[in-house]
Design a protein around this motif. Sequence first.
Motif, PDB file in Angstrom:
ATOM      1  N   MET A   1       0.823  -1.208  -0.001  1.00  0.00           N
ATOM      2  CA  MET A   1       0.152   0.097   0.091  1.00  0.00           C
ATOM      3  C   MET A   1       0.715   1.255   0.090  1.00  0.00           C
ATOM      4  O   MET A   1       1.939   1.256   0.721  1.00  0.00           O
ATOM      5  N   ARG A   2       0.567   2.302  -0.816  1.00  0.00           N
ATOM      6  CA  ARG A   2       1.380   3.309  -0.855  1.00  0.00           C
ATOM      7  C   ARG A   2       0.703   4.222   0.117  1.00  0.00           C
ATOM      8  O   ARG A   2      -0.452   4.257   0.466  1.00  0.00           O
ATOM      9  N   PRO A   3       1.653   5.082   0.981  1.00  0.00           N
ATOM     10  CA  PRO A   3       1.083   5.838   2.152  1.00  0.00           C
ATOM     11  C   PRO A   3       0.324   6.958   1.449  1.00  0.00           C
ATOM     12  O   PRO A   3       0.616   7.526   0.338  1.00  0.00           O
ATOM     13  N   ILE A   4      -0.426   7.602   2.207  1.00  0.00           N
ATOM     14  CA  ILE A   4      -1.416   8.666   1.717  1.00  0.00           C
ATOM     15  C   ILE A   4      -0.400  10.232   2.059  1.00  0.00           C
ATOM     16  O   ILE A   4      -1.004  10.900   2.897  1.00  0.00           O
ATOM     17  N   ILE A   5       0.590  10.230   1.590  1.00  0.00           N
ATOM     18  CA  ILE A   5       1.437  11.416   1.415  1.00  0.00           C
ATOM     19  C   ILE A   5       1.734  11.369  -0.162  1.00  0.00           C
ATOM     20  O   ILE A   5       2.323  10.569  -0.621  1.00  0.00           O
ATOM     21  N   VAL A   6       1.333  12.733  -0.716  1.00  0.00           N
ATOM     22  CA  VAL A   6       1.503  12.711  -2.148  1.00  0.00           C
ATOM     23  C   VAL A   6       2.464  13.748  -2.691  1.00  0.00           C
ATOM     24  O   VAL A   6       2.595  14.835  -1.843  1.00  0.00           O
ATOM     25  N   GLU A   7       3.195  13.651  -3.525  1.00  0.00           N
ATOM     26  CA  GLU A   7       4.149  14.773  -4.231  1.00  0.00           C
ATOM     27  C   GLU A   7       3.488  15.280  -5.358  1.00  0.00           C
ATOM     28  O   GLU A   7       3.195  14.589  -6.349  1.00  0.00           O
ATOM     29  N   ARG A   8       3.367  16.464  -5.301  1.00  0.00           N
ATOM     30  CA  ARG A   8       2.766  17.047  -6.511  1.00  0.00           C
ATOM     31  C   ARG A   8       2.875  18.515  -6.522  1.00  0.00           C
ATOM     32  O   ARG A   8       3.166  19.285  -5.466  1.00  0.00           O
ATOM     33  N   SER A   9       3.063  19.257  -7.675  1.00  0.00           N
ATOM     34  CA  SER A   9       3.594  20.387  -8.073  1.00  0.00           C
ATOM     35  C   SER A   9       2.401  21.183  -8.635  1.00  0.00           C
ATOM     36  O   SER A   9       2.312  22.449  -8.740  1.00  0.00           O
ATOM     37  N   VAL A  10       1.465  20.546  -9.084  1.00  0.00           N
ATOM     38  CA  VAL A  10       0.075  20.861  -9.556  1.00  0.00           C
ATOM     39  C   VAL A  10      -1.098  20.368  -9.038  1.00  0.00           C
ATOM     40  O   VAL A  10      -0.804  19.568  -8.443  1.00  0.00           O
ATOM     41  N   GLU A  11      -2.281  20.957  -9.224  1.00  0.00           N
ATOM     42  CA  GLU A  11      -3.379  19.987  -8.926  1.00  0.00           C
ATOM     43  C   GLU A  11      -3.722  18.766  -9.517  1.00  0.00           C
ATOM     44  O   GLU A  11      -3.224  18.531 -10.620  1.00  0.00           O
ATOM     45  N   MET A  12      -3.889  17.809  -8.552  1.00  0.00           N
ATOM     46  CA  MET A  12      -4.158  16.627  -8.840  1.00  0.00           C
ATOM     47  C   MET A  12      -5.434  15.732  -8.672  1.00  0.00           C
ATOM     48  O   MET A  12      -6.074  16.379  -7.825  1.00  0.00           O
ATOM     49  N   ILE A  13      -5.590  14.927  -9.496  1.00  0.00           N
ATOM     50  CA  ILE A  13      -6.896  14.127  -9.212  1.00  0.00           C
ATOM     51  C   ILE A  13      -6.264  12.847  -8.562  1.00  0.00           C
ATOM     52  O   ILE A  13      -5.546  12.188  -9.137  1.00  0.00           O
ATOM     53  N   HIS A  14      -6.762  12.413  -7.391  1.00  0.00           N
ATOM     54  CA  HIS A  14      -6.249  11.412  -6.462  1.00  0.00           C
ATOM     55  C   HIS A  14      -7.316  10.127  -6.745  1.00  0.00           C
ATOM     56  O   HIS A  14      -8.337  10.452  -6.548  1.00  0.00           O
ATOM     57  N   ILE A  15      -6.861   9.081  -7.393  1.00  0.00           N
ATOM     58  CA  ILE A  15      -7.625   7.965  -7.580  1.00  0.00           C
ATOM     59  C   ILE A  15      -7.079   6.540  -6.829  1.00  0.00           C
ATOM     60  O   ILE A  15      -5.858   6.396  -6.919  1.00  0.00           O
ATOM     61  N   LYS A 157       7.434  16.746  -0.310  1.00  0.00           N
ATOM     62  CA  LYS A 157       6.264  15.918  -0.139  1.00  0.00           C
ATOM     63  C   LYS A 157       4.834  16.874   0.045  1.00  0.00           C
ATOM     64  O   LYS A 157       4.891  17.991   0.660  1.00  0.00           O
ATOM     65  N   GLU A 158       3.748  16.214  -0.017  1.00  0.00           N
ATOM     66  CA  GLU A 158       2.388  17.034   0.489  1.00  0.00           C
ATOM     67  C   GLU A 158       1.536  16.133   1.008  1.00  0.00           C
ATOM     68  O   GLU A 158       1.353  14.938   0.946  1.00  0.00           O
ATOM     69  N   VAL A 159       1.179  16.500   2.514  1.00  0.00           N
ATOM     70  CA  VAL A 159       0.180  15.953   3.234  1.00  0.00           C
ATOM     71  C   VAL A 159      -1.007  16.664   3.114  1.00  0.00           C
ATOM     72  O   VAL A 159      -1.225  17.945   2.988  1.00  0.00           O
ATOM     73  N   LEU A 160      -2.062  15.752   3.168  1.00  0.00           N
ATOM     74  CA  LEU A 160      -3.510  16.413   2.986  1.00  0.00           C
ATOM     75  C   LEU A 160      -4.029  16.418   4.364  1.00  0.00           C
ATOM     76  O   LEU A 160      -4.390  15.573   5.039  1.00  0.00           O
ATOM     77  N   VAL A 161      -4.393  17.662   4.817  1.00  0.00           N
ATOM     78  CA  VAL A 161      -4.793  17.661   6.290  1.00  0.00           C
ATOM     79  C   VAL A 161      -6.493  18.166   6.228  1.00  0.00           C
ATOM     80  O   VAL A 161      -6.722  19.316   5.142  1.00  0.00           O
TER      81      VAL A 161
END
Length: 257
Positions: A1-15, A157-161
């Motif tokens: 399972m990939r952790p819910i910490i995402v790396e992105r430089s622009v808006e992303m759609i998470h699927i 990295k990017e964490v979604l709070v």
Amino acid sequence: MRPIIVERSVEMIHIAICDDDLKVTQQIEMLIMDTQHNFAEQIEVYIFYSGESFSNAVRSGCPFDIICMDIEMTGMDGITAGHTLRANDENDAVQLIYISSHEEYHLQLFDVQPSGFIKKPIDTDNFNNKLIPSIHKAIRKRQQGTINFLPVHQKGKEVLVPFRDIMYLESNIRQVILNTRVDRIEYYGTLNEEEKKLPIREFIRIHQSYIVNFYFIKEILSRKIILTTGIELPISEKNSSSVRKHYLKFRGDLIGT
């Protein structure tokens, strides 16, 4: 399972993909990424190989826009995992697409509000006919401000709070300190930048150094506010009138007056 910490430089759609069949997850991931050319937004895919791992990931908040879920899996099945997702009202906007070789589950799926059903073996055209409109819908929701997470950048990295967990933000030179129900998160940025990402219906700038979540305000005094935790924060003179006005509107909207 990939952790819910995402790396992105622009808006992303998470699927998210949840299926215990490796070949199927690879096929679905490939089909999803093959649609990338249709969208300016980047698509990020996360894979879960069991209902348990998916459920554990979303219990504290779901950062996904769309979920492709198998029904029959070893251990926790996809319907039970779907109930875990829907147990949190904040996840109502998440689109849940079931993928299965069986179609007799329709009545059981009613309570988890699926947005689509794809039969196995997966047909590419059928899959695209379900997925592409779902991505467009997710983009519209994001543009309408219905995304419920603040993206926080830390060390590339990017964490979604979740917005609902944020009590207030404060600034310290070029650092932002994000105060949540249970944690303090420090990262580089400015309150001006973060203010643009927050829903104006729920957050207000009370001072050059503070942004507050209306839900955590207990009392507003002449030059300070008191949070439900007892913390006191200053209100600047120039923001005082605006804070009171918007807080009264927030309270009125909350109770329907």
